[in-house]
Scaffold this active site. Structure first.
Site, PDB file in Angstrom:
ATOM      1  N   LEU A  43      -2.708   8.046  -9.146  1.00 37.52           N
ATOM      2  CA  LEU A  43      -1.450   7.521  -9.695  1.00 37.52           C
ATOM      3  C   LEU A  43      -0.315   8.542  -9.635  1.00 37.52           C
ATOM      4  CD1 LEU A  43      -0.005   5.171 -11.118  1.00 37.52           C
ATOM      5  CD2 LEU A  43      -0.825   6.101 -13.296  1.00 37.52           C
ATOM      6  N   ASP A  98      -0.192   5.113   1.011  1.00 36.64           N
ATOM      7  CA  ASP A  98      -0.425   6.099   2.077  1.00 36.64           C
ATOM      8  C   ASP A  98      -0.419   5.434   3.447  1.00 36.64           C
ATOM      9  OD1 ASP A  98      -0.788   8.432   0.425  1.00 36.64           O
ATOM     10  OD2 ASP A  98      -2.626   7.468  -0.265  1.00 36.64           O
ATOM     11  N   ARG A 133      -8.422  17.833  -8.404  1.00 33.88           N
ATOM     12  CA  ARG A 133      -7.239  18.036  -9.266  1.00 33.88           C
ATOM     13  C   ARG A 133      -6.326  19.088  -8.659  1.00 33.88           C
ATOM     14  NH1 ARG A 133     -10.559  17.131 -13.587  1.00 33.88           N
ATOM     15  NH2 ARG A 133     -11.122  19.305 -13.828  1.00 33.88           N
ATOM     16  N   THR A 190      -4.850   5.798  -3.680  1.00 35.97           N
ATOM     17  CA  THR A 190      -4.516   7.178  -4.025  1.00 35.97           C
ATOM     18  C   THR A 190      -4.368   7.374  -5.534  1.00 35.97           C
ATOM     19  OG1 THR A 190      -3.203   9.002  -3.091  1.00 35.97           O
ATOM     20  CG2 THR A 190      -1.984   7.145  -3.959  1.00 35.97           C
ATOM     21  N   GLU A 250     -14.145  10.851  -3.268  1.00 35.52           N
ATOM     22  CA  GLU A 250     -15.234  10.245  -2.473  1.00 35.52           C
ATOM     23  C   GLU A 250     -15.288  10.874  -1.080  1.00 35.52           C
ATOM     24  OE1 GLU A 250     -12.903   8.752  -4.224  1.00 35.52           O
ATOM     25  OE2 GLU A 250     -13.858   7.334  -5.577  1.00 35.52           O
ATOM     26  N   ASN A 291       0.231  10.790  -7.519  1.00 39.30           N
ATOM     27  CA  ASN A 291       0.748  10.893  -6.144  1.00 39.30           C
ATOM     28  C   ASN A 291       1.794   9.804  -5.880  1.00 39.30           C
ATOM     29  OD1 ASN A 291      -1.247  12.808  -5.822  1.00 39.30           O
ATOM     30  ND2 ASN A 291      -2.542  11.552  -4.492  1.00 39.30           N
ATOM     31  N   ASP A 296       0.875  -1.167   0.000  1.00 38.15           N
ATOM     32  CA  ASP A 296       0.000   0.000   0.000  1.00 38.15           C
ATOM     33  C   ASP A 296       0.922   1.230   0.000  1.00 38.15           C
ATOM     34  OD1 ASP A 296      -2.240   1.770   0.618  1.00 38.15           O
ATOM     35  OD2 ASP A 296      -1.432   1.805   2.661  1.00 38.15           O
ATOM     36  N   THR A 329      -2.917   0.627  -4.382  1.00 36.59           N
ATOM     37  CA  THR A 329      -3.259   1.813  -3.591  1.00 36.59           C
ATOM     38  C   THR A 329      -4.576   2.448  -4.004  1.00 36.59           C
ATOM     39  OG1 THR A 329      -2.487   4.019  -2.937  1.00 36.59           O
ATOM     40  CG2 THR A 329      -1.930   3.321  -5.152  1.00 36.59           C
ATOM     41  N   ASP A 379      -1.568  -0.447   6.120  1.00 35.56           N
ATOM     42  CA  ASP A 379      -1.553   0.291   7.390  1.00 35.56           C
ATOM     43  C   ASP A 379      -2.953   0.567   7.929  1.00 35.56           C
ATOM     44  OD1 ASP A 379      -2.114   2.326   5.346  1.00 35.56           O
ATOM     45  OD2 ASP A 379      -2.048   3.679   7.057  1.00 35.56           O
TER      46      ASP A 379
HETATM   47  C1  XBP Z   1      -5.365   6.195   1.097  1.00 33.73           C
HETATM   48  C2  XBP Z   1      -6.474   7.076   0.712  1.00 33.73           C
HETATM   49  C3  XBP Z   1      -6.269   8.158  -0.263  1.00 33.73           C
HETATM   50  C4  XBP Z   1      -5.533   9.381   0.177  1.00 33.73           C
HETATM   51  C5  XBP Z   1      -5.822  10.515  -0.752  1.00 33.73           C
HETATM   52  O1  XBP Z   1      -5.864   4.891   1.351  1.00 33.73           O
HETATM   53  O2  XBP Z   1      -7.587   6.887   1.137  1.00 33.73           O
HETATM   54  O3  XBP Z   1      -7.541   8.586  -0.618  1.00 33.73           O
HETATM   55  O4  XBP Z   1      -5.950   9.715   1.490  1.00 33.73           O
HETATM   56  O5  XBP Z   1      -5.503  10.250  -2.065  1.00 33.73           O
HETATM   57  P1  XBP Z   1      -4.924   3.613   1.197  1.00 33.73           P
HETATM   58  P2  XBP Z   1      -6.369  10.902  -3.260  1.00 33.73           P
HETATM   59  O6  XBP Z   1      -3.630   3.912   1.896  1.00 33.73           O
HETATM   60  O7  XBP Z   1      -5.688   2.512   1.870  1.00 33.73           O
HETATM   61  O8  XBP Z   1      -4.717   3.333  -0.276  1.00 33.73           O
HETATM   62  O9  XBP Z   1      -6.813  12.259  -2.806  1.00 33.73           O
HETATM   63  O10 XBP Z   1      -5.434  10.947  -4.435  1.00 33.73           O
HETATM   64  O11 XBP Z   1      -7.553   9.999  -3.531  1.00 33.73           O
HETATM   65 MG    MG Z   2      -2.826   3.114   3.585  1.00 38.56          MG
END
Ligand code: XBP
Ligand code: MG
Length: 257
Positions: free
Chosen positions: A124, A11, A81, A122, A54, A126, A9, A120, A181
Site C-alpha cells: 500500500l 505496477d 520492509r 504491491t 513471495e 508504494n 493496476d 494491486t 499490464d
Molecule cells: C506487481 C507485483 C509487485 C511488485 C513489488 O504486480 O508483483 O509485487 O513487483 O511490490 P501487479 P512489493 O502489477 O500485477 O499488481 O514488493 O511491494 O510486493
Molecule cells: Mg501490473
C-alpha cells in the site's frame, strides 16, 4: 450496463515501476549483507511470482536452494520492509512518471463522474507514494478505493483484490473495466468477471493476453486510430480515451449477452 468505474493496476500500468522495484530489491539485499543481485532477465522470470515477499521466498527456495531461509517469514518480511523504504524514497523523489494517457484519463473519468479504483499486488505505501508524487495530495479525492496485495488473502492471479474493490465500490463486475499490464493481473480481473484492457509494459510485452478485451502498447493508441475525429471534435485526449474505453466496455458486455 453503462461503464461506472475504471479499476487500475499499478505496477506496469499506472507507471513503469518494475525497474525501480528490481533495483530496490538489489539495494536491500546489499544493505542487509546478502550477495544476491537480480539481473533484468532473472527478474522477468521472477515476476511470474506476484508480491515482493513471495518473490524473495521463491528465489531463496528455487534458485539459492535455501529452504530454511525461504520459509523464515520474519526475516523475509524485514528484508522486504527495507526494500519498501528504498522504493518509496525513490518514488517520492520523482523516479517514476505516469504512463502516456493515464493522467488525462484519470482527470476526464473523474470529471465525468466515473469512479476510479486501484487493485494491486504491491504494498500500500508504494501505491500511496506513487499517487502522491504523480497526482499530488488530491489523489484520495480521485480514487474512491485502493486495495493492495496484503489487504486480501490471495494475491493475483487470484481474483481477491478485484472482488474486494467491487465490494467497496458497491458495483457489479459488468459496470467496471480493468486496466492491467500482466498476465497475472489479467487473470485476476477476468476471474472476477471484469472486462479488461491490457497496456503491455516493459517486462510483460511477450506475455499471453488472449482473454483481454483489447491489448495496446499505451492508452494513447486508443485515440491514434481515430485521430481525425478527435481533432474535429476538439476533444481533450482524456475525453477521447474515455469514449474509446466506453466503446470497448459496451462491446465486451454485448459479447456476454
Ligand atoms: C506487481 C507485483 C509487485 C511488485 C513489488 O504486480 O508483483 O509485487 O513487483 O511490490 P501487479 P512489493 O502489477 O500485477 O499488481 O514488493 O511491494 O510486493
Ligand atoms: Mg501490473
Amino acid at each position: 450496463m453503462a461503464l461506472e468505474a475504471i479499476i487500475f493496476d499499478v505496477d506496469g500500468t499506472l507507471a513503469e515501476t518494475e525497474e525501480l522495484h528490481r533495483t530496490s530489491f538489489n539495494k536491500a539485499f546489499a544493505a542487509s549483507g546478502f550477495p544476491w543481485s537480480w539481473a533484468p532477465d532473472l527478474y522477468q522470470r521472477l515476476l511470474h511470482v506476484t508480491g515482493g515477499k513471495e518473490r524473495i521466498s521463491h528465489f531463496l527456495r528455487d534458485i539459492v536452494g535455501d529452504c530454511d531461509f525461504a520459509s523464515d517469514h520474519s526475516m523475509i518480511a524485514a528484508l522486504h520492509r527495507r526494500k519498501t523504504e528504498i522504493y518509496v524514497a525513490d518514488i517520492a523523489r520523482g523516479a517514476c512518471v505516469l504512463r502516456p494517457g493515464v493522467r488525462d484519463l484519470i482527470r476526464s473519468a473523474h470529471e465525468h463522474g466515473l469512479q476510479l479504483a486501484i487493485a494491486t499486488t504491491t504494498t500500500l505505501s508504494n501505491v500511496e507514494s506513487l499517487l502522491m508524487a504523480t497526482l499530488g495530495s488530491n489523489y484520495p479525492v480521485l480514487f474512491r478505493t485502493i486495495v493492495a496485495g496484503d489487504m486480501v488473502p490471495h494475491k493475483k492471479p487470484a481474483a481477491d483484490v478485484y472482488i474486494a474493490v467491487l465490494e467497496r465500490l458497491g458495483l457489479a463486475a459488468c459496470q467496471c473495466l480493468a486496466i492491467e499490464d500482466s498476465r497475472n493481473g489479467l487473470l485476476a480481473a477476468k476471474s472476477a468477471e471484469i472486462a479488461t484492457i491490457v497496456t503491455r509494459s516493459y517486462y510483460t510485452s511477450d506475455q499471453d493476453f488472449n482473454e483481454a478485451s483489447l491489448v495496446l502498447d499505451t492508452l494513447l493508441r486508443l485515440i491514434h486510430e481515430d485521430e481525425s475525429a478527435v481533432v474535429r471534435a476538439n476533444q481533450r485526449f482524456g475525453d477521447a480515451i474515455l469514449d474509446a474505453l466506453k466503446r470497448v466496455h459496451a462491446k465486451a458486455q454485448s459479447r456476454r449477452s
